[in-house]
Design a protein around this motif. Structure first.
Motif, PDB file in Angstrom:
ATOM      1  N   ALA A   1       0.828  -1.208   0.000  1.00 12.99           N
ATOM      2  CA  ALA A   1       0.000   0.000   0.000  1.00 12.99           C
ATOM      3  C   ALA A   1       0.862   1.258   0.000  1.00 12.99           C
ATOM      4  CB  ALA A   1      -0.935  -0.009   1.203  1.00 12.99           C
ATOM      5  N   ALA A   2       2.061   1.196   0.582  1.00 13.73           N
ATOM      6  CA  ALA A   2       2.924   2.372   0.634  1.00 13.73           C
ATOM      7  C   ALA A   2       3.550   2.685  -0.721  1.00 13.73           C
ATOM      8  CB  ALA A   2       4.021   2.165   1.678  1.00 13.73           C
ATOM      9  N   ARG A   3       3.671   1.677  -1.589  1.00 16.56           N
ATOM     10  CA  ARG A   3       4.302   1.887  -2.897  1.00 16.56           C
ATOM     11  C   ARG A   3       3.293   2.155  -4.002  1.00 16.56           C
ATOM     12  NH1 ARG A   3       8.699  -3.123  -2.832  1.00 16.56           N
ATOM     13  NH2 ARG A   3       9.860  -2.455  -0.967  1.00 16.56           N
ATOM     14  N   GLY A   4       2.088   1.652  -3.856  1.00 14.96           N
ATOM     15  CA  GLY A   4       1.076   1.870  -4.884  1.00 14.96           C
ATOM     16  C   GLY A   4       1.120   0.793  -5.944  1.00 14.96           C
ATOM     17  N   ALA A   5       1.903   0.999  -6.978  1.00 20.86           N
ATOM     18  CA  ALA A   5       1.941   0.080  -8.106  1.00 20.86           C
ATOM     19  C   ALA A   5       2.597  -1.239  -7.709  1.00 20.86           C
ATOM     20  CB  ALA A   5       2.703   0.711  -9.270  1.00 20.86           C
ATOM     21  N   PRO A   6       2.168  -2.350  -8.327  1.00 24.19           N
ATOM     22  CA  PRO A   6       2.775  -3.651  -8.019  1.00 24.19           C
ATOM     23  C   PRO A   6       4.207  -3.727  -8.542  1.00 24.19           C
ATOM     24  CG  PRO A   6       1.244  -3.852  -9.847  1.00 24.19           C
ATOM     25  CD  PRO A   6       1.072  -2.468  -9.311  1.00 24.19           C
ATOM     26  N   THR A   7       4.981  -4.618  -7.961  1.00 26.87           N
ATOM     27  CA  THR A   7       6.371  -4.821  -8.353  1.00 26.87           C
ATOM     28  C   THR A   7       6.536  -6.233  -8.884  1.00 26.87           C
ATOM     29  OG1 THR A   7       7.138  -3.278  -6.653  1.00 26.87           O
ATOM     30  CG2 THR A   7       8.762  -4.795  -7.582  1.00 26.87           C
ATOM     31  N   LEU A   8       7.048  -6.359 -10.104  1.00 25.28           N
ATOM     32  CA  LEU A   8       7.302  -7.666 -10.686  1.00 25.28           C
ATOM     33  C   LEU A   8       8.591  -8.239 -10.096  1.00 25.28           C
ATOM     34  CD1 LEU A   8       6.751  -9.905 -12.801  1.00 25.28           C
ATOM     35  CD2 LEU A   8       8.074  -8.532 -14.425  1.00 25.28           C
ATOM     36  N   VAL A   9       8.512  -9.446  -9.563  1.00 24.13           N
ATOM     37  CA  VAL A   9       9.694 -10.098  -8.999  1.00 24.13           C
ATOM     38  C   VAL A   9      10.475 -10.746 -10.146  1.00 24.13           C
ATOM     39  CG1 VAL A   9      10.533 -11.854  -7.414  1.00 24.13           C
ATOM     40  CG2 VAL A   9       8.498 -10.513  -6.831  1.00 24.13           C
ATOM     41  N   PRO A  10      11.748 -10.395 -10.316  1.00 22.10           N
ATOM     42  CA  PRO A  10      12.525 -10.889 -11.472  1.00 22.10           C
ATOM     43  C   PRO A  10      13.019 -12.317 -11.276  1.00 22.10           C
ATOM     44  CG  PRO A  10      13.909  -9.465 -10.126  1.00 22.10           C
ATOM     45  CD  PRO A  10      12.533  -9.436  -9.490  1.00 22.10           C
ATOM     46  N   LEU A  11      12.106 -13.263 -11.319  1.00 27.90           N
ATOM     47  CA  LEU A  11      12.468 -14.665 -11.153  1.00 27.90           C
ATOM     48  C   LEU A  11      13.008 -15.243 -12.460  1.00 27.90           C
ATOM     49  CD1 LEU A  11       9.423 -15.920  -9.068  1.00 27.90           C
ATOM     50  CD2 LEU A  11      11.787 -15.787  -8.284  1.00 27.90           C
ATOM     51  N   PRO A  12      13.727 -16.360 -12.370  1.00 24.46           N
ATOM     52  CA  PRO A  12      14.137 -17.046 -13.600  1.00 24.46           C
ATOM     53  C   PRO A  12      12.919 -17.374 -14.456  1.00 24.46           C
ATOM     54  CG  PRO A  12      15.286 -17.961 -11.712  1.00 24.46           C
ATOM     55  CD  PRO A  12      14.258 -17.013 -11.166  1.00 24.46           C
ATOM     56  N   GLU A  13      13.103 -17.387 -15.775  1.00 26.30           N
ATOM     57  CA  GLU A  13      11.979 -17.572 -16.683  1.00 26.30           C
ATOM     58  C   GLU A  13      11.268 -18.894 -16.422  1.00 26.30           C
ATOM     59  OE1 GLU A  13      10.574 -15.550 -18.853  1.00 26.30           O
ATOM     60  OE2 GLU A  13      11.932 -13.995 -18.144  1.00 26.30           O
ATOM     61  N   GLY A  14       9.952 -18.877 -16.580  1.00 23.56           N
ATOM     62  CA  GLY A  14       9.141 -20.074 -16.391  1.00 23.56           C
ATOM     63  C   GLY A  14       7.868 -19.741 -15.642  1.00 23.56           C
ATOM     64  N   HIS A  15       6.916 -20.659 -15.662  1.00 26.59           N
ATOM     65  CA  HIS A  15       5.675 -20.474 -14.929  1.00 26.59           C
ATOM     66  C   HIS A  15       5.961 -20.531 -13.430  1.00 26.59           C
ATOM     67  CE1 HIS A  15       3.582 -20.720 -18.660  1.00 26.59           C
ATOM     68  NE2 HIS A  15       3.938 -21.975 -18.881  1.00 26.59           N
ATOM     69  N   VAL A  16       5.506 -19.519 -12.705  1.00 25.43           N
ATOM     70  CA  VAL A  16       5.840 -19.380 -11.288  1.00 25.43           C
ATOM     71  C   VAL A  16       4.769 -20.039 -10.434  1.00 25.43           C
ATOM     72  CG1 VAL A  16       6.321 -17.766  -9.421  1.00 25.43           C
ATOM     73  CG2 VAL A  16       7.033 -17.220 -11.756  1.00 25.43           C
ATOM     74  N   THR A  17       5.197 -20.804  -9.451  1.00 24.81           N
ATOM     75  CA  THR A  17       4.303 -21.294  -8.408  1.00 24.81           C
ATOM     76  C   THR A  17       4.978 -21.059  -7.065  1.00 24.81           C
ATOM     77  OG1 THR A  17       5.207 -23.537  -8.536  1.00 24.81           O
ATOM     78  CG2 THR A  17       3.250 -23.071  -9.834  1.00 24.81           C
ATOM     79  N   ILE A  18       4.186 -20.675  -6.082  1.00 27.28           N
ATOM     80  CA  ILE A  18       4.674 -20.514  -4.711  1.00 27.28           C
ATOM     81  C   ILE A  18       4.392 -21.819  -3.984  1.00 27.28           C
ATOM     82  CG2 ILE A  18       4.469 -19.212  -2.566  1.00 27.28           C
ATOM     83  CD1 ILE A  18       3.466 -16.852  -4.252  1.00 27.28           C
ATOM     84  N   THR A  19       5.426 -22.476  -3.516  1.00 28.30           N
ATOM     85  CA  THR A  19       5.266 -23.786  -2.879  1.00 28.30           C
ATOM     86  C   THR A  19       5.282 -23.723  -1.357  1.00 28.30           C
ATOM     87  OG1 THR A  19       7.646 -24.198  -3.060  1.00 28.30           O
ATOM     88  CG2 THR A  19       6.264 -24.979  -4.858  1.00 28.30           C
ATOM     89  N   ASP A  20       5.747 -22.598  -0.775  1.00 30.17           N
ATOM     90  CA  ASP A  20       5.741 -22.484   0.681  1.00 30.17           C
ATOM     91  C   ASP A  20       5.956 -21.027   1.064  1.00 30.17           C
ATOM     92  OD1 ASP A  20       5.494 -23.248   3.297  1.00 30.17           O
ATOM     93  OD2 ASP A  20       7.160 -24.676   3.273  1.00 30.17           O
ATOM     94  N   GLN A  21       5.622 -20.719   2.308  1.00 28.80           N
ATOM     95  CA  GLN A  21       5.767 -19.375   2.843  1.00 28.80           C
ATOM     96  C   GLN A  21       6.232 -19.463   4.283  1.00 28.80           C
ATOM     97  OE1 GLN A  21       2.089 -17.352   3.554  1.00 28.80           O
ATOM     98  NE2 GLN A  21       3.034 -15.409   4.146  1.00 28.80           N
ATOM     99  N   ASN A  22       7.081 -18.542   4.662  1.00 26.09           N
ATOM    100  CA  ASN A  22       7.460 -18.396   6.064  1.00 26.09           C
ATOM    101  C   ASN A  22       7.608 -16.908   6.348  1.00 26.09           C
ATOM    102  OD1 ASN A  22       8.118 -18.943   8.688  1.00 26.09           O
ATOM    103  ND2 ASN A  22      10.131 -19.832   8.264  1.00 26.09           N
ATOM    104  N   GLY A  23       6.581 -16.339   6.979  1.00 24.66           N
ATOM    105  CA  GLY A  23       6.585 -14.899   7.232  1.00 24.66           C
ATOM    106  C   GLY A  23       6.560 -14.121   5.922  1.00 24.66           C
ATOM    107  N   SER A  24       7.507 -13.212   5.764  1.00 21.64           N
ATOM    108  CA  SER A  24       7.569 -12.380   4.553  1.00 21.64           C
ATOM    109  C   SER A  24       8.438 -12.998   3.472  1.00 21.64           C
ATOM    110  CB  SER A  24       8.106 -10.993   4.903  1.00 21.64           C
ATOM    111  OG  SER A  24       9.424 -11.085   5.437  1.00 21.64           O
ATOM    112  N   SER A  25       8.885 -14.223   3.683  1.00 21.65           N
ATOM    113  CA  SER A  25       9.740 -14.909   2.715  1.00 21.65           C
ATOM    114  C   SER A  25       8.956 -16.021   2.027  1.00 21.65           C
ATOM    115  CB  SER A  25      10.972 -15.485   3.416  1.00 21.65           C
ATOM    116  OG  SER A  25      11.828 -16.111   2.496  1.00 21.65           O
ATOM    117  N   LEU A  26       9.202 -16.177   0.731  1.00 18.88           N
ATOM    118  CA  LEU A  26       8.481 -17.161  -0.067  1.00 18.88           C
ATOM    119  C   LEU A  26       9.455 -18.132  -0.713  1.00 18.88           C
ATOM    120  CD1 LEU A  26       6.088 -14.704  -1.963  1.00 18.88           C
ATOM    121  CD2 LEU A  26       5.612 -15.929   0.178  1.00 18.88           C
TER     122      LEU A  26
END
Length: 379
Positions: free
Chosen positions: A120-145
Protein backbone atom coordinates in the motif's frame (compact mmCIF):
# COMPACT_ATOMS: atom_id res chain seq x y z
CA UNK A 1 -66.85 -16.29 -131.23
CA UNK A 2 -70.62 -16.47 -130.85
CA UNK A 3 -73.21 -13.76 -131.35
CA UNK A 4 -73.88 -13.60 -127.65
CA UNK A 5 -70.40 -12.34 -126.89
CA UNK A 6 -71.23 -8.80 -128.13
CA UNK A 7 -69.62 -6.66 -130.80
CA UNK A 8 -65.92 -7.19 -131.55
CA UNK A 9 -63.30 -5.20 -129.66
CA UNK A 10 -61.09 -2.94 -131.65
CA UNK A 11 -57.50 -3.55 -130.41
CA UNK A 12 -55.07 -0.68 -130.76
CA UNK A 13 -51.55 -1.47 -131.68
CA UNK A 14 -48.84 -1.18 -128.91
CA UNK A 15 -45.50 0.25 -129.74
CA UNK A 16 -42.62 -1.77 -128.16
CA UNK A 17 -39.35 -0.02 -127.59
CA UNK A 18 -36.20 -2.03 -127.81
CA UNK A 19 -34.33 -2.77 -124.50
CA UNK A 20 -30.64 -2.05 -124.33
CA UNK A 21 -28.98 -5.22 -123.03
CA UNK A 22 -25.60 -3.61 -122.33
CA UNK A 23 -24.64 -3.28 -118.65
CA UNK A 24 -24.87 0.13 -117.18
CA UNK A 25 -23.67 1.74 -113.99
CA UNK A 26 -26.99 0.98 -112.38
CA UNK A 27 -26.14 -2.69 -112.68
CA UNK A 28 -22.79 -2.09 -111.07
CA UNK A 29 -24.50 -0.39 -108.16
CA UNK A 30 -26.77 -3.40 -107.91
CA UNK A 31 -23.75 -5.67 -107.71
CA UNK A 32 -22.23 -3.59 -104.91
CA UNK A 33 -25.34 -4.15 -102.87
CA UNK A 34 -24.75 -7.91 -102.96
CA UNK A 35 -22.76 -9.68 -100.31
CA UNK A 36 -19.72 -11.93 -100.77
CA UNK A 37 -21.98 -14.91 -101.41
CA UNK A 38 -23.63 -13.19 -104.17
CA UNK A 39 -26.72 -12.25 -102.19
CA UNK A 40 -27.82 -8.65 -101.69
CA UNK A 41 -26.36 -7.01 -98.57
CA UNK A 42 -29.77 -6.09 -97.23
CA UNK A 43 -30.57 -9.78 -96.95
CA UNK A 44 -27.67 -10.31 -94.52
CA UNK A 45 -28.70 -7.26 -92.55
CA UNK A 46 -32.18 -8.68 -92.22
CA UNK A 47 -30.86 -12.07 -91.12
CA UNK A 48 -28.66 -10.40 -88.45
CA UNK A 49 -31.59 -8.36 -87.17
CA UNK A 50 -33.67 -11.52 -86.84
CA UNK A 51 -30.88 -13.22 -84.86
CA UNK A 52 -30.62 -10.32 -82.45
CA UNK A 53 -34.36 -10.33 -81.97
CA UNK A 54 -34.35 -14.07 -81.25
CA UNK A 55 -31.47 -13.72 -78.73
CA UNK A 56 -33.33 -10.91 -76.95
CA UNK A 57 -36.49 -13.03 -76.78
CA UNK A 58 -34.59 -15.97 -75.28
CA UNK A 59 -32.97 -13.69 -72.73
CA UNK A 60 -36.31 -12.24 -71.67
CA UNK A 61 -37.81 -15.70 -71.15
CA UNK A 62 -34.87 -17.15 -69.23
CA UNK A 63 -33.78 -14.27 -66.97
CA UNK A 64 -34.46 -14.47 -63.17
CA UNK A 65 -37.79 -13.36 -61.80
CA UNK A 66 -36.35 -10.08 -60.47
CA UNK A 67 -35.77 -7.70 -63.37
CA UNK A 68 -34.09 -4.90 -61.56
CA UNK A 69 -30.45 -4.45 -62.50
CA UNK A 70 -29.76 -2.85 -59.12
CA UNK A 71 -28.01 -5.03 -56.52
CA UNK A 72 -27.65 -4.51 -52.80
CA UNK A 73 -24.14 -3.25 -52.11
CA UNK A 74 -21.99 -5.56 -49.93
CA UNK A 75 -21.18 -4.00 -46.60
CA UNK A 76 -17.85 -5.05 -45.08
CA UNK A 77 -17.95 -5.01 -41.30
CA UNK A 78 -14.50 -4.21 -39.95
CA UNK A 79 -13.07 -6.83 -37.56
CA UNK A 80 -13.18 -5.74 -33.95
CA UNK A 81 -9.71 -6.21 -32.45
CA UNK A 82 -9.56 -8.34 -29.30
CA UNK A 83 -9.09 -6.21 -26.22
CA UNK A 84 -6.44 -7.64 -23.92
CA UNK A 85 -7.41 -7.22 -20.29
CA UNK A 86 -4.58 -6.17 -18.00
CA UNK A 87 -5.19 -8.67 -15.19
CA UNK A 88 -2.38 -7.22 -13.10
CA UNK A 89 -4.04 -3.81 -13.09
CA UNK A 90 -7.68 -4.90 -12.75
CA UNK A 91 -7.15 -7.73 -10.27
CA UNK A 92 -4.47 -5.76 -8.43
CA UNK A 93 -6.87 -2.93 -7.66
CA UNK A 94 -9.55 -5.41 -6.55
CA UNK A 95 -7.09 -7.26 -4.30
CA UNK A 96 -5.69 -4.11 -2.72
CA UNK A 97 -9.17 -2.76 -2.01
CA UNK A 98 -10.53 -6.05 -0.67
CA UNK A 99 -7.51 -6.99 1.45
CA UNK A 100 -7.27 -3.49 2.92
CA UNK A 101 -10.61 -4.17 4.62
CA UNK A 102 -8.90 -7.08 6.40
CA UNK A 103 -5.97 -4.94 7.44
CA UNK A 104 -3.65 -6.54 4.86
CA UNK A 105 -1.46 -3.90 3.23
CA UNK A 106 1.25 -6.18 1.85
CA UNK A 107 0.76 -9.33 -0.18
CA UNK A 108 2.21 -11.32 -3.05
CA UNK A 109 0.25 -12.73 -5.95
CA UNK A 110 0.89 -14.95 -8.94
CA UNK A 111 -1.04 -13.42 -11.84
CA UNK A 112 -0.83 -14.95 -15.32
CA UNK A 113 2.20 -17.04 -14.26
CA UNK A 114 4.19 -14.06 -12.94
CA UNK A 115 4.93 -13.14 -9.33
CA UNK A 116 4.14 -9.62 -8.12
CA UNK A 117 4.35 -7.97 -4.72
CA UNK A 118 1.89 -5.31 -3.60
CA UNK A 119 2.49 -2.71 -0.92
CA UNK A 120 0.00 0.00 0.00
CA UNK A 121 2.92 2.37 0.63
CA UNK A 122 4.30 1.89 -2.90
CA UNK A 123 1.08 1.87 -4.88
CA UNK A 124 1.94 0.08 -8.11
CA UNK A 125 2.78 -3.65 -8.02
CA UNK A 126 6.37 -4.82 -8.35
CA UNK A 127 7.30 -7.67 -10.69
CA UNK A 128 9.69 -10.10 -9.00
CA UNK A 129 12.52 -10.89 -11.47
CA UNK A 130 12.47 -14.66 -11.15
CA UNK A 131 14.14 -17.05 -13.60
CA UNK A 132 11.98 -17.57 -16.68
CA UNK A 133 9.14 -20.07 -16.39
CA UNK A 134 5.67 -20.47 -14.93
CA UNK A 135 5.84 -19.38 -11.29
CA UNK A 136 4.30 -21.29 -8.41
CA UNK A 137 4.67 -20.51 -4.71
CA UNK A 138 5.27 -23.79 -2.88
CA UNK A 139 5.74 -22.48 0.68
CA UNK A 140 5.77 -19.37 2.84
CA UNK A 141 7.46 -18.40 6.06
CA UNK A 142 6.59 -14.90 7.23
CA UNK A 143 7.57 -12.38 4.55
CA UNK A 144 9.74 -14.91 2.71
CA UNK A 145 8.48 -17.16 -0.07
CA UNK A 146 9.73 -20.32 -1.69
CA UNK A 147 9.01 -20.13 -5.42
CA UNK A 148 9.52 -22.58 -8.24
CA UNK A 149 10.06 -21.99 -11.96
CA UNK A 150 12.58 -24.38 -13.45
CA UNK A 151 14.53 -24.15 -10.20
CA UNK A 152 13.85 -23.48 -6.54
CA UNK A 153 14.23 -19.84 -5.50
CA UNK A 154 13.95 -18.08 -2.15
CA UNK A 155 12.18 -14.73 -2.48
CA UNK A 156 12.57 -12.01 0.12
CA UNK A 157 9.71 -9.51 -0.15
CA UNK A 158 11.05 -6.77 2.13
CA UNK A 159 13.19 -5.66 0.42
CA UNK A 160 12.72 -7.69 -2.74
CA UNK A 161 15.57 -10.04 -3.53
CA UNK A 162 15.87 -13.53 -4.96
CA UNK A 163 18.21 -16.42 -4.27
CA UNK A 164 18.06 -19.34 -6.74
CA UNK A 165 19.40 -22.72 -5.68
CA UNK A 166 20.99 -25.50 -7.69
CA UNK A 167 19.09 -28.76 -8.05
CA UNK A 168 21.13 -30.50 -5.33
CA UNK A 169 20.03 -27.98 -2.66
CA UNK A 170 16.59 -28.10 -1.02
CA UNK A 171 15.07 -25.39 1.18
CA UNK A 172 12.71 -26.31 4.04
CA UNK A 173 10.81 -23.86 6.23
CA UNK A 174 12.36 -23.25 9.64
CA UNK A 175 10.37 -22.94 12.85
CA UNK A 176 11.68 -19.38 13.14
CA UNK A 177 9.50 -16.96 11.10
CA UNK A 178 11.12 -15.83 7.88
CA UNK A 179 13.98 -18.33 8.05
CA UNK A 180 14.87 -21.46 6.08
CA UNK A 181 17.13 -24.48 6.33
CA UNK A 182 19.21 -25.51 3.32
CA UNK A 183 19.89 -29.20 2.73
CA UNK A 184 22.46 -30.59 0.35
CA UNK A 185 25.36 -33.01 0.04
CA UNK A 186 24.60 -34.63 3.41
CA UNK A 187 24.70 -31.36 5.35
CA UNK A 188 22.26 -28.80 6.73
CA UNK A 189 22.72 -25.08 7.39
CA UNK A 190 20.69 -21.91 7.87
CA UNK A 191 19.89 -19.79 4.83
CA UNK A 192 21.73 -16.81 6.37
CA UNK A 193 24.40 -18.68 8.29
CA UNK A 194 27.76 -20.25 7.56
CA UNK A 195 27.65 -23.07 10.12
CA UNK A 196 27.25 -26.40 8.38
CA UNK A 197 26.15 -29.47 10.30
CA UNK A 198 26.40 -33.03 8.96
CA UNK A 199 23.20 -35.07 8.71
CA UNK A 200 23.58 -38.62 10.15
CA UNK A 201 24.10 -41.26 7.48
CA UNK A 202 20.87 -42.87 6.31
CA UNK A 203 18.73 -39.98 7.63
CA UNK A 204 16.61 -37.86 5.28
CA UNK A 205 15.42 -34.53 6.71
CA UNK A 206 12.07 -33.34 5.37
CA UNK A 207 10.70 -30.76 7.84
CA UNK A 208 11.55 -28.62 10.85
CA UNK A 209 9.95 -28.31 14.31
CA UNK A 210 10.96 -26.65 17.57
CA UNK A 211 14.32 -28.02 18.63
CA UNK A 212 14.80 -30.39 15.71
CA UNK A 213 13.73 -31.89 12.43
CA UNK A 214 11.31 -34.42 10.99
CA UNK A 215 13.12 -37.17 9.07
CA UNK A 216 12.89 -40.74 7.87
CA UNK A 217 15.60 -43.37 7.63
CA UNK A 218 16.46 -45.91 4.98
CA UNK A 219 14.08 -48.39 6.58
CA UNK A 220 11.14 -45.98 6.06
CA UNK A 221 10.67 -45.15 9.77
CA UNK A 222 9.62 -41.63 10.78
CA UNK A 223 11.93 -39.94 13.28
CA UNK A 224 12.55 -36.71 15.16
CA UNK A 225 16.20 -35.66 14.98
CA UNK A 226 17.82 -32.98 17.11
CA UNK A 227 21.37 -31.85 16.47
CA UNK A 228 21.52 -29.67 19.58
CA UNK A 229 22.64 -32.47 21.85
CA UNK A 230 26.29 -32.75 22.74
CA UNK A 231 26.36 -36.39 21.64
CA UNK A 232 27.81 -37.04 18.17
CA UNK A 233 25.03 -36.97 15.58
CA UNK A 234 22.49 -35.55 18.04
CA UNK A 235 19.47 -37.48 19.31
CA UNK A 236 16.98 -39.51 17.25
CA UNK A 237 13.48 -40.28 18.56
CA UNK A 238 11.20 -42.65 16.63
CA UNK A 239 7.59 -41.69 15.91
CA UNK A 240 6.07 -45.07 16.68
CA UNK A 241 2.40 -45.65 15.91
CA UNK A 242 0.68 -48.72 14.40
CA UNK A 243 -0.76 -46.53 11.65
CA UNK A 244 0.26 -46.12 7.99
CA UNK A 245 2.07 -42.79 8.23
CA UNK A 246 3.00 -43.05 4.59
CA UNK A 247 3.73 -39.51 3.52
CA UNK A 248 4.73 -36.20 5.09
CA UNK A 249 2.46 -33.24 4.33
CA UNK A 250 3.45 -30.22 6.43
CA UNK A 251 4.93 -29.23 9.80
CA UNK A 252 4.71 -26.31 12.20
CA UNK A 253 6.81 -25.61 15.25
CA UNK A 254 4.62 -28.01 17.26
CA UNK A 255 2.61 -30.27 14.92
CA UNK A 256 3.59 -32.62 12.10
CA UNK A 257 0.99 -33.75 9.57
CA UNK A 258 1.18 -37.10 7.80
CA UNK A 259 -1.19 -38.80 5.37
CA UNK A 260 -1.85 -42.48 4.76
CA UNK A 261 -4.41 -45.11 3.89
CA UNK A 262 -5.31 -43.25 0.69
CA UNK A 263 -7.80 -44.85 -1.69
CA UNK A 264 -10.89 -44.14 -3.76
CA UNK A 265 -12.71 -42.87 -0.67
CA UNK A 266 -9.99 -40.34 0.22
CA UNK A 267 -7.12 -40.23 2.69
CA UNK A 268 -6.52 -40.31 6.40
CA UNK A 269 -4.75 -37.31 7.94
CA UNK A 270 -2.64 -37.74 11.07
CA UNK A 271 -1.70 -34.71 13.18
CA UNK A 272 1.22 -35.51 15.50
CA UNK A 273 1.91 -33.30 18.54
CA UNK A 274 5.66 -33.32 19.19
CA UNK A 275 5.26 -31.85 22.69
CA UNK A 276 2.99 -34.42 24.32
CA UNK A 277 3.28 -36.61 22.07
CA UNK A 278 -0.08 -37.76 20.69
CA UNK A 279 -1.74 -38.37 17.32
CA UNK A 280 -5.10 -37.24 15.94
CA UNK A 281 -6.66 -38.97 12.94
CA UNK A 282 -9.08 -37.36 10.43
CA UNK A 283 -10.51 -38.75 7.21
CA UNK A 284 -10.73 -36.49 4.14
CA UNK A 285 -12.63 -37.40 0.99
CA UNK A 286 -9.90 -36.03 -1.29
CA UNK A 287 -6.18 -36.56 -1.74
CA UNK A 288 -4.26 -33.76 0.03
CA UNK A 289 -1.91 -31.72 -2.13
CA UNK A 290 -0.85 -28.89 0.22
CA UNK A 291 -1.20 -27.96 3.85
CA UNK A 292 -0.49 -24.74 5.70
CA UNK A 293 -0.73 -23.83 9.37
CA UNK A 294 -1.97 -20.46 10.53
CA UNK A 295 0.78 -18.19 11.91
CA UNK A 296 -0.26 -18.98 15.49
CA UNK A 297 -0.45 -22.71 14.72
CA UNK A 298 -4.02 -23.18 15.94
CA UNK A 299 -5.56 -23.81 12.51
CA UNK A 300 -4.62 -26.09 9.64
CA UNK A 301 -5.84 -25.60 6.07
CA UNK A 302 -5.49 -28.48 3.62
CA UNK A 303 -6.17 -28.28 -0.11
CA UNK A 304 -6.72 -31.39 -2.22
CA UNK A 305 -5.91 -32.09 -5.83
CA UNK A 306 -9.67 -32.07 -6.52
CA UNK A 307 -9.94 -28.44 -5.42
CA UNK A 308 -11.44 -29.04 -1.96
CA UNK A 309 -10.17 -27.04 1.02
CA UNK A 310 -10.58 -28.15 4.63
CA UNK A 311 -10.11 -25.94 7.68
CA UNK A 312 -9.16 -28.00 10.75
CA UNK A 313 -8.49 -27.34 14.40
CA UNK A 314 -4.82 -28.25 14.89
CA UNK A 315 -5.33 -29.40 18.47
CA UNK A 316 -8.13 -31.94 18.02
CA UNK A 317 -8.45 -32.33 14.25
CA UNK A 318 -12.04 -31.09 14.18
CA UNK A 319 -13.22 -30.00 10.73
CA UNK A 320 -14.35 -26.40 10.98
CA UNK A 321 -15.22 -25.80 7.34
CA UNK A 322 -15.01 -27.22 3.85
CA UNK A 323 -14.95 -25.15 0.67
CA UNK A 324 -13.56 -25.24 -2.86
CA UNK A 325 -10.59 -23.60 -4.54
CA UNK A 326 -9.03 -23.67 -7.97
CA UNK A 327 -7.69 -27.04 -9.06
CA UNK A 328 -4.86 -26.01 -11.38
CA UNK A 329 -3.01 -28.49 -13.62
CA UNK A 330 0.29 -27.58 -11.98
CA UNK A 331 0.75 -27.73 -8.19
CA UNK A 332 0.18 -24.40 -6.46
CA UNK A 333 -0.78 -23.27 -2.97
CA UNK A 334 -4.25 -21.72 -3.47
CA UNK A 335 -4.74 -20.82 0.21
CA UNK A 336 -3.10 -18.34 2.58
CA UNK A 337 -3.63 -17.13 6.14
CA UNK A 338 -3.55 -13.49 7.05
CA UNK A 339 -0.63 -12.57 9.32
CA UNK A 340 -2.96 -11.98 12.28
CA UNK A 341 -4.55 -15.44 11.81
CA UNK A 342 -7.99 -13.90 11.58
CA UNK A 343 -8.86 -15.14 8.09
CA UNK A 344 -8.07 -17.68 5.41
CA UNK A 345 -7.87 -16.54 1.77
CA UNK A 346 -9.07 -19.15 -0.74
CA UNK A 347 -8.36 -18.54 -4.43
CA UNK A 348 -11.28 -19.45 -6.67
CA UNK A 349 -11.99 -18.78 -10.36
CA UNK A 350 -12.20 -14.99 -10.64
CA UNK A 351 -12.90 -14.65 -6.94
CA UNK A 352 -11.13 -14.75 -3.58
CA UNK A 353 -13.18 -16.24 -0.76
CA UNK A 354 -12.52 -15.02 2.79
CA UNK A 355 -13.16 -17.42 5.68
CA UNK A 356 -13.03 -16.64 9.39
CA UNK A 357 -10.34 -18.64 11.15
CA UNK A 358 -12.26 -19.34 14.35
CA UNK A 359 -15.10 -21.31 12.74
CA UNK A 360 -14.44 -21.30 8.99
CA UNK A 361 -17.50 -19.19 8.19
CA UNK A 362 -17.53 -17.09 5.00
CA UNK A 363 -17.15 -13.44 5.93
CA UNK A 364 -16.54 -11.87 2.52
CA UNK A 365 -15.20 -12.21 -0.99
CA UNK A 366 -13.09 -10.27 -3.49
CA UNK A 367 -14.39 -10.35 -7.07
CA UNK A 368 -12.84 -9.30 -10.41
CA UNK A 369 -9.71 -11.35 -9.83
CA UNK A 370 -9.44 -13.11 -13.20
CA UNK A 371 -5.89 -14.24 -13.87
CA UNK A 372 -5.04 -14.57 -10.16
CA UNK A 373 -3.56 -17.98 -9.39
CA UNK A 374 -2.20 -17.43 -5.88
CA UNK A 375 -2.50 -14.77 -3.18
CA UNK A 376 -0.15 -14.77 -0.18
CA UNK A 377 -0.76 -12.30 2.64
CA UNK A 378 2.49 -10.85 4.00
CA UNK A 379 3.22 -9.41 7.45
Amino acid sequence: MSADDGPPIDLEPIDLEPVDLEPTRDLARFDRDRGPGGRPRWIWIAVGACGLAAWAAIGLTTRPAHTSRETTPTTTVPAVPAVRVDHVKVAGVALQTGLARLGVERFASVIDDRLYTFDAARGAPTLVPLPEGHVTITDQNGSSLLAWTFQQTLVSTNPISIRPFPARVTAIRAATPGRWWLLGNGTIRRDQGDTVAPVPAGLHVIGAVDGGFVAYDDAGRWLLWSNRARTPGGTITPISYPLPLEQFLVASSRWVVFMGGCGNSGCNIYIYDVREPRLEQIHLTGVPAFGTFSPDGTRLAISTNQGDVYVLDSGNGQTLARTTSVAPPSPTLPISWTADTRALLVVQDGRIEIRRATDGAIVGAIDNTDGVQQVIALP
